[in-house]
Write a protein that holds these residues in place. Structure first.
Motif, PDB file in Angstrom:
ATOM      1  N   MET A  59      12.023   4.756  -7.440  1.00  0.00           N
ATOM      2  CA  MET A  59      11.083   4.407  -6.576  1.00  0.00           C
ATOM      3  C   MET A  59      10.921   2.933  -6.103  1.00  0.00           C
ATOM      4  SD  MET A  59       8.687   7.381  -6.419  1.00  0.00           S
ATOM      5  CE  MET A  59       8.622   8.010  -8.047  1.00  0.00           C
ATOM      6  N   LYS A  60      10.614   1.980  -6.115  1.00  0.00           N
ATOM      7  CA  LYS A  60      10.415   0.974  -6.104  1.00  0.00           C
ATOM      8  C   LYS A  60       9.163   0.652  -6.603  1.00  0.00           C
ATOM      9  CE  LYS A  60      13.569  -0.372  -2.744  1.00  0.00           C
ATOM     10  NZ  LYS A  60      14.190   0.678  -2.681  1.00  0.00           N
ATOM     11  N   ARG A  61       8.586  -0.335  -7.470  1.00  0.00           N
ATOM     12  CA  ARG A  61       6.849  -0.799  -8.187  1.00  0.00           C
ATOM     13  C   ARG A  61       6.749  -1.832  -8.157  1.00  0.00           C
ATOM     14  NH1 ARG A  61       3.409   3.439 -11.699  1.00  0.00           N
ATOM     15  NH2 ARG A  61       1.512   1.738 -12.205  1.00  0.00           N
ATOM     16  N   TRP A  62       6.038  -2.874  -7.837  1.00  0.00           N
ATOM     17  CA  TRP A  62       5.348  -3.955  -8.069  1.00  0.00           C
ATOM     18  C   TRP A  62       3.834  -4.848  -8.144  1.00  0.00           C
ATOM     19  CZ3 TRP A  62       7.833  -2.142  -3.553  1.00  0.00           C
ATOM     20  CH2 TRP A  62       6.932  -2.186  -2.213  1.00  0.00           C
ATOM     21  N   CYS A  63       3.860  -5.713  -8.457  1.00  0.00           N
ATOM     22  CA  CYS A  63       1.820  -5.523  -8.002  1.00  0.00           C
ATOM     23  C   CYS A  63       1.895  -7.068  -7.072  1.00  0.00           C
ATOM     24  CB  CYS A  63       1.771  -6.809  -9.228  1.00  0.00           C
ATOM     25  SG  CYS A  63       1.243  -5.700 -10.236  1.00  0.00           S
ATOM     26  N   ILE A  64       1.485  -7.249  -6.279  1.00  0.00           N
ATOM     27  CA  ILE A  64       1.218  -8.089  -4.823  1.00  0.00           C
ATOM     28  C   ILE A  64      -0.454  -8.841  -5.422  1.00  0.00           C
ATOM     29  CG2 ILE A  64       0.525  -8.697  -2.586  1.00  0.00           C
ATOM     30  CD1 ILE A  64       1.888  -5.917  -2.348  1.00  0.00           C
ATOM     31  N   LYS A  65      -0.376  -9.986  -5.659  1.00  0.00           N
ATOM     32  CA  LYS A  65      -1.424 -10.637  -6.326  1.00  0.00           C
ATOM     33  C   LYS A  65      -2.118 -11.248  -5.379  1.00  0.00           C
ATOM     34  CE  LYS A  65       0.320 -11.046 -10.985  1.00  0.00           C
ATOM     35  NZ  LYS A  65       0.516 -11.827 -12.189  1.00  0.00           N
ATOM     36  N   THR A  66      -3.147 -11.510  -5.104  1.00  0.00           N
ATOM     37  CA  THR A  66      -4.169 -12.677  -3.936  1.00  0.00           C
ATOM     38  C   THR A  66      -4.777 -13.382  -4.817  1.00  0.00           C
ATOM     39  OG1 THR A  66      -6.112 -10.577  -3.823  1.00  0.00           O
ATOM     40  CG2 THR A  66      -3.597 -10.838  -2.260  1.00  0.00           C
ATOM     41  N   ASN A  67      -5.776 -14.295  -4.075  1.00  0.00           N
ATOM     42  CA  ASN A  67      -7.046 -14.804  -4.716  1.00  0.00           C
ATOM     43  C   ASN A  67      -7.423 -14.334  -5.203  1.00  0.00           C
ATOM     44  OD1 ASN A  67      -5.623 -16.724  -4.178  1.00  0.00           O
ATOM     45  ND2 ASN A  67      -7.006 -17.694  -2.408  1.00  0.00           N
ATOM     46  N   THR A  68      -7.564 -12.317  -4.628  1.00  0.00           N
ATOM     47  CA  THR A  68      -9.756 -11.409  -5.318  1.00  0.00           C
ATOM     48  C   THR A  68      -9.415 -10.439  -5.934  1.00  0.00           C
ATOM     49  OG1 THR A  68      -9.767 -11.130  -3.721  1.00  0.00           O
ATOM     50  CG2 THR A  68     -10.959 -12.954  -4.142  1.00  0.00           C
ATOM     51  N   LYS A  69      -7.864 -10.107  -5.887  1.00  0.00           N
ATOM     52  CA  LYS A  69      -7.662  -8.712  -6.065  1.00  0.00           C
ATOM     53  C   LYS A  69      -5.729  -8.957  -6.667  1.00  0.00           C
ATOM     54  CE  LYS A  69     -11.077  -6.757  -3.218  1.00  0.00           C
ATOM     55  NZ  LYS A  69     -11.610  -6.136  -4.512  1.00  0.00           N
ATOM     56  N   ILE A  70      -5.295  -7.788  -7.458  1.00  0.00           N
ATOM     57  CA  ILE A  70      -3.925  -7.299  -7.667  1.00  0.00           C
ATOM     58  C   ILE A  70      -3.961  -5.953  -7.557  1.00  0.00           C
ATOM     59  CG2 ILE A  70      -2.812  -7.173  -9.484  1.00  0.00           C
ATOM     60  CD1 ILE A  70      -4.402  -9.538 -11.388  1.00  0.00           C
ATOM     61  N   TYR A  71      -3.168  -5.440  -6.852  1.00  0.00           N
ATOM     62  CA  TYR A  71      -2.563  -4.683  -5.800  1.00  0.00           C
ATOM     63  C   TYR A  71      -1.473  -3.941  -6.763  1.00  0.00           C
ATOM     64  CZ  TYR A  71      -5.580  -5.935  -2.349  1.00  0.00           C
ATOM     65  OH  TYR A  71      -6.975  -6.140  -1.042  1.00  0.00           O
ATOM     66  N   ASP A  72      -1.430  -3.042  -6.793  1.00  0.00           N
ATOM     67  CA  ASP A  72      -0.083  -2.139  -8.143  1.00  0.00           C
ATOM     68  C   ASP A  72       0.211  -1.072  -6.779  1.00  0.00           C
ATOM     69  OD1 ASP A  72       1.691  -1.165  -9.497  1.00  0.00           O
ATOM     70  OD2 ASP A  72      -0.271   0.001 -10.699  1.00  0.00           O
ATOM     71  N   VAL A  73       1.687  -0.868  -6.095  1.00  0.00           N
ATOM     72  CA  VAL A  73       2.400  -0.757  -5.280  1.00  0.00           C
ATOM     73  C   VAL A  73       3.008  -0.530  -5.750  1.00  0.00           C
ATOM     74  CG1 VAL A  73       2.949  -1.196  -2.997  1.00  0.00           C
ATOM     75  CG2 VAL A  73       1.168  -2.658  -3.183  1.00  0.00           C
ATOM     76  N   GLN A  74       3.524   1.210  -5.122  1.00  0.00           N
ATOM     77  CA  GLN A  74       4.407   2.488  -5.786  1.00  0.00           C
ATOM     78  C   GLN A  74       5.031   2.862  -4.534  1.00  0.00           C
ATOM     79  OE1 GLN A  74       3.262   4.521  -8.612  1.00  0.00           O
ATOM     80  NE2 GLN A  74       5.592   6.021  -8.420  1.00  0.00           N
ATOM     81  N   ASP A 118      12.312   7.079  -1.835  1.00  0.00           N
ATOM     82  CA  ASP A 118      12.842   5.859  -1.301  1.00  0.00           C
ATOM     83  C   ASP A 118      13.796   6.051   0.205  1.00  0.00           C
ATOM     84  OD1 ASP A 118      12.914   4.922  -4.306  1.00  0.00           O
ATOM     85  OD2 ASP A 118      14.927   5.889  -3.859  1.00  0.00           O
ATOM     86  N   GLY A 119      13.197   4.682   0.979  1.00  0.00           N
ATOM     87  CA  GLY A 119      13.885   4.779   2.510  1.00  0.00           C
ATOM     88  C   GLY A 119      12.449   5.086   3.112  1.00  0.00           C
ATOM     89  N   VAL A 120      11.451   5.631   2.473  1.00  0.00           N
ATOM     90  CA  VAL A 120      10.545   6.115   3.430  1.00  0.00           C
ATOM     91  C   VAL A 120       9.218   4.832   3.067  1.00  0.00           C
ATOM     92  CG1 VAL A 120       8.697   8.085   3.922  1.00  0.00           C
ATOM     93  CG2 VAL A 120      11.051   8.410   3.798  1.00  0.00           C
ATOM     94  N   ASP A 121       8.635   4.522   4.297  1.00  0.00           N
ATOM     95  CA  ASP A 121       7.359   3.892   4.236  1.00  0.00           C
ATOM     96  C   ASP A 121       6.171   4.441   3.797  1.00  0.00           C
ATOM     97  OD1 ASP A 121       8.707   1.486   4.327  1.00  0.00           O
ATOM     98  OD2 ASP A 121       8.517   1.814   6.663  1.00  0.00           O
ATOM     99  N   LEU A 122       6.238   5.065   2.830  1.00  0.00           N
ATOM    100  CA  LEU A 122       5.017   5.457   2.306  1.00  0.00           C
ATOM    101  C   LEU A 122       4.422   5.185   1.072  1.00  0.00           C
ATOM    102  CD1 LEU A 122       2.889   8.028   2.100  1.00  0.00           C
ATOM    103  CD2 LEU A 122       4.769   9.411   1.118  1.00  0.00           C
ATOM    104  N   PHE A 123       3.686   4.302   0.732  1.00  0.00           N
ATOM    105  CA  PHE A 123       3.227   4.052  -1.265  1.00  0.00           C
ATOM    106  C   PHE A 123       2.050   4.275  -1.284  1.00  0.00           C
ATOM    107  CE2 PHE A 123       5.687   1.109   2.270  1.00  0.00           C
ATOM    108  CZ  PHE A 123       6.550   0.378   0.529  1.00  0.00           C
ATOM    109  N   LYS A 124       1.399   3.999  -2.698  1.00  0.00           N
ATOM    110  CA  LYS A 124       0.463   4.245  -3.496  1.00  0.00           C
ATOM    111  C   LYS A 124       0.479   3.179  -4.209  1.00  0.00           C
ATOM    112  CE  LYS A 124      -0.474   5.701  -7.481  1.00  0.00           C
ATOM    113  NZ  LYS A 124      -0.157   6.903  -9.221  1.00  0.00           N
ATOM    114  N   VAL A 125      -1.213   2.977  -3.563  1.00  0.00           N
ATOM    115  CA  VAL A 125      -1.554   1.874  -4.517  1.00  0.00           C
ATOM    116  C   VAL A 125      -2.561   1.933  -5.263  1.00  0.00           C
ATOM    117  CG1 VAL A 125      -2.298  -0.527  -2.938  1.00  0.00           C
ATOM    118  CG2 VAL A 125      -0.735   0.902  -1.995  1.00  0.00           C
ATOM    119  N   GLU A 126      -2.962   0.872  -6.476  1.00  0.00           N
ATOM    120  CA  GLU A 126      -4.081   0.833  -6.550  1.00  0.00           C
ATOM    121  C   GLU A 126      -4.194  -0.276  -7.142  1.00  0.00           C
ATOM    122  OE1 GLU A 126      -5.968   1.886 -11.562  1.00  0.00           O
ATOM    123  OE2 GLU A 126      -3.434   1.928 -10.931  1.00  0.00           O
ATOM    124  N   VAL A 127      -5.858  -0.205  -6.605  1.00  0.00           N
ATOM    125  CA  VAL A 127      -6.789  -1.983  -6.410  1.00  0.00           C
ATOM    126  C   VAL A 127      -8.098  -1.936  -7.329  1.00  0.00           C
ATOM    127  CG1 VAL A 127      -7.400  -1.899  -4.506  1.00  0.00           C
ATOM    128  CG2 VAL A 127      -7.443  -3.554  -5.330  1.00  0.00           C
TER     129      VAL A 127
END
Length: 80
Positions: free
Chosen positions: A1-16, A20-29
């Motif tokens: 499974m892939k995991r990464w952080c997406i940073k914006t000006n106001t938030k940090i999204y932890d995405v997992q 694999d191969g399915v566009d289904l994600f867990k997001v923590e913010v």
């Protein structure tokens, strides 16, 4: 499974990516958890969220996830 952080000006999204191969994600913010997926029509949709959590900007977050996935497929692995 892939995991990464997406940073914006106001938030940090932890995405997992949950499967694999399915566009289904867990997001923590900000202590809130969400599950989002990309439908067959290409729209991002919310599957689940904890009670008392704010709405996610699904369209812009979906675009950021798409961009990260594209960069991962091109070989620029930025996983945590």
């Amino acid at each position: 499974m892939k995991r990464w952080c997406i940073k914006t000006n106001t938030k940090i999204y932890d995405v997992q990516q949950l499967v694999d191969g399915v566009d289904l994600f867990k997001v923590e913010v900000s202590g809130c958890f969400y599950e989002v997926y990309k439908s067959s029509s290409g729209e991002w949709r919310l599957l689940y969220h904890l009670p008392n959590c704010r709405e996610l900007p699904l369209e812009s977050l979906g675009n950021m996830i798409d961009n990260e996935m594209l960069s991962l497929h091109k070989g620029g692995s930025r996983e945590l």
